[in-house]
Write a protein that holds these residues in place. Structure first.
Motif, mmCIF file in Angstrom:
data_model
loop_
_atom_site.group_PDB
_atom_site.id
_atom_site.type_symbol
_atom_site.label_atom_id
_atom_site.label_comp_id
_atom_site.label_asym_id
_atom_site.label_seq_id
_atom_site.Cartn_x
_atom_site.Cartn_y
_atom_site.Cartn_z
ATOM 1 N N THR A 1 22.269 33.537 7.532
ATOM 2 C CA THR A 1 23.080 34.543 8.492
ATOM 3 C C THR A 1 22.151 34.803 9.651
ATOM 4 N N ALA A 2 20.805 34.992 9.190
ATOM 5 C CA ALA A 2 19.774 35.289 10.072
ATOM 6 C C ALA A 2 19.406 34.224 10.840
ATOM 7 N N ILE A 3 19.755 33.098 10.690
ATOM 8 C CA ILE A 3 19.382 31.631 11.341
ATOM 9 C C ILE A 3 20.615 31.526 12.403
ATOM 10 N N VAL A 4 21.798 31.496 11.923
ATOM 11 C CA VAL A 4 22.953 31.345 12.819
ATOM 12 C C VAL A 4 23.679 32.352 13.431
ATOM 13 N N GLY A 5 23.485 33.578 12.830
ATOM 14 C CA GLY A 5 24.094 34.765 13.466
ATOM 15 C C GLY A 5 25.333 34.744 12.725
ATOM 16 N N PRO A 6 26.123 35.929 12.551
ATOM 17 C CA PRO A 6 27.333 36.201 11.726
ATOM 18 C C PRO A 6 28.564 35.141 12.410
ATOM 19 N N GLN A 7 28.454 34.946 13.530
ATOM 20 C CA GLN A 7 29.490 33.854 14.109
ATOM 21 C C GLN A 7 29.372 32.194 13.443
ATOM 22 N N GLY A 8 28.118 32.139 13.004
ATOM 23 C CA GLY A 8 27.715 30.734 12.683
ATOM 24 C C GLY A 8 27.883 30.488 11.334
ATOM 25 N N LEU A 9 28.443 31.626 10.386
ATOM 26 C CA LEU A 9 28.673 31.492 9.026
ATOM 27 C C LEU A 9 29.906 31.768 8.622
ATOM 28 N N VAL A 10 30.336 30.799 7.972
ATOM 29 C CA VAL A 10 31.934 30.909 7.294
ATOM 30 C C VAL A 10 31.893 31.005 6.098
ATOM 31 N N SER A 11 32.366 32.061 5.378
ATOM 32 C CA SER A 11 32.312 32.195 4.075
ATOM 33 C C SER A 11 33.764 32.550 3.397
ATOM 34 N N ASP A 12 34.392 32.932 4.161
ATOM 35 C CA ASP A 12 35.850 33.389 3.632
ATOM 36 C C ASP A 12 36.548 32.283 3.142
ATOM 37 N N ALA A 13 36.994 32.244 1.779
ATOM 38 C CA ALA A 13 37.538 31.173 1.091
ATOM 39 C C ALA A 13 38.672 30.274 1.821
ATOM 40 N N ALA A 14 39.435 30.771 2.506
ATOM 41 C CA ALA A 14 40.607 30.219 2.935
ATOM 42 C C ALA A 14 40.110 29.448 4.307
ATOM 43 N N ALA A 15 39.194 30.243 5.001
ATOM 44 C CA ALA A 15 38.851 29.575 6.340
ATOM 45 C C ALA A 15 37.719 28.445 5.950
ATOM 46 N N VAL A 16 36.886 28.397 4.581
ATOM 47 C CA VAL A 16 36.056 27.350 4.178
ATOM 48 C C VAL A 16 36.652 26.087 3.869
ATOM 49 N N GLN A 17 37.840 26.631 3.100
ATOM 50 C CA GLN A 17 38.592 25.311 2.468
ATOM 51 C C GLN A 17 39.395 24.531 3.774
ATOM 52 N N ALA A 18 39.765 25.231 4.734
ATOM 53 C CA ALA A 18 40.491 24.363 5.918
ATOM 54 C C ALA A 18 39.508 23.712 6.587
ATOM 55 N N LEU A 19 38.077 24.085 6.638
ATOM 56 C CA LEU A 19 37.111 23.241 7.155
ATOM 57 C C LEU A 19 36.516 22.273 6.240
ATOM 58 N N ALA A 20 37.098 22.172 5.001
ATOM 59 C CA ALA A 20 36.273 21.289 4.191
ATOM 60 C C ALA A 20 37.421 20.411 3.905
ATOM 61 N N THR A 21 38.707 20.262 4.236
ATOM 62 C CA THR A 21 39.675 19.416 4.157
ATOM 63 C C THR A 21 39.920 18.560 5.342
ATOM 64 N N ASP A 22 39.895 17.110 5.099
ATOM 65 C CA ASP A 22 40.347 16.077 5.959
ATOM 66 C C ASP A 22 41.489 16.302 6.790
ATOM 67 N N TRP A 23 41.584 15.727 8.024
ATOM 68 C CA TRP A 23 42.899 16.025 8.824
ATOM 69 C C TRP A 23 44.387 15.551 8.218
ATOM 70 N N ARG A 24 43.985 14.485 7.326
ATOM 71 C CA ARG A 24 45.303 13.761 6.545
ATOM 72 C C ARG A 24 45.754 14.522 5.363
ATOM 73 N N LYS A 25 44.626 15.627 5.125
ATOM 74 C CA LYS A 25 44.705 16.553 3.837
ATOM 75 C C LYS A 25 44.808 15.611 2.329
ATOM 76 N N ARG A 26 43.763 14.650 2.525
ATOM 77 C CA ARG A 26 43.690 13.493 1.309
ATOM 78 C C ARG A 26 42.315 13.950 0.530
ATOM 79 N N TYR A 27 41.594 14.509 1.343
ATOM 80 C CA TYR A 27 40.194 14.701 0.788
ATOM 81 C C TYR A 27 39.752 16.144 1.168
ATOM 82 N N ALA A 28 38.996 16.872 0.171
ATOM 83 C CA ALA A 28 38.552 17.900 0.314
ATOM 84 C C ALA A 28 37.360 18.298 -0.442
ATOM 85 N N GLY A 29 36.479 18.987 0.359
ATOM 86 C CA GLY A 29 35.251 19.318 -0.638
ATOM 87 C C GLY A 29 35.338 20.760 -1.103
ATOM 88 N N GLU A 30 34.303 21.211 -1.833
ATOM 89 C CA GLU A 30 34.289 22.537 -2.346
ATOM 90 C C GLU A 30 32.885 23.400 -1.785
#
Length: 78
Positions: free
Chosen positions: A10-39
């Protein structure tokens, strides 16, 4: 990911540059076809080349895995 490590990223990217909310992270980790997701534990959104360099230095120092990702709009699984 430890609280100390989150604070250091966070010190590097600022609070706006780190996403840690589980729902927001999952949305960013899922491809647009909803076939693949990271964790990922968090998502970093660097705004400059210098931030990318600092993130990679810290990740190397702490042996933290980093998976680069673009806009997550390309076809995957090909």
């Amino acid at each position: 990911m430890s609280t100390d490590l989150v604070q250091r990223f966070t010190a590097i990217v600022g609070p706006q540059g780190l996403v840690s909310d589980a729902a927001a992270v999952q949305a960013l980790a899922t491809d647009w076809r909803k076939r693949y997701a990271g964790e990922p534990l968090a998502v970093l959104k660097p705004a400059t080349v210098e931030e990318v360099s600092a993130i990679l230095r810290l990740a190397t120092e702490t042996r933290t895995a980093i998976v680069p990702q673009g806009g997550n709009t390309g076809l995957c699984g090909g």
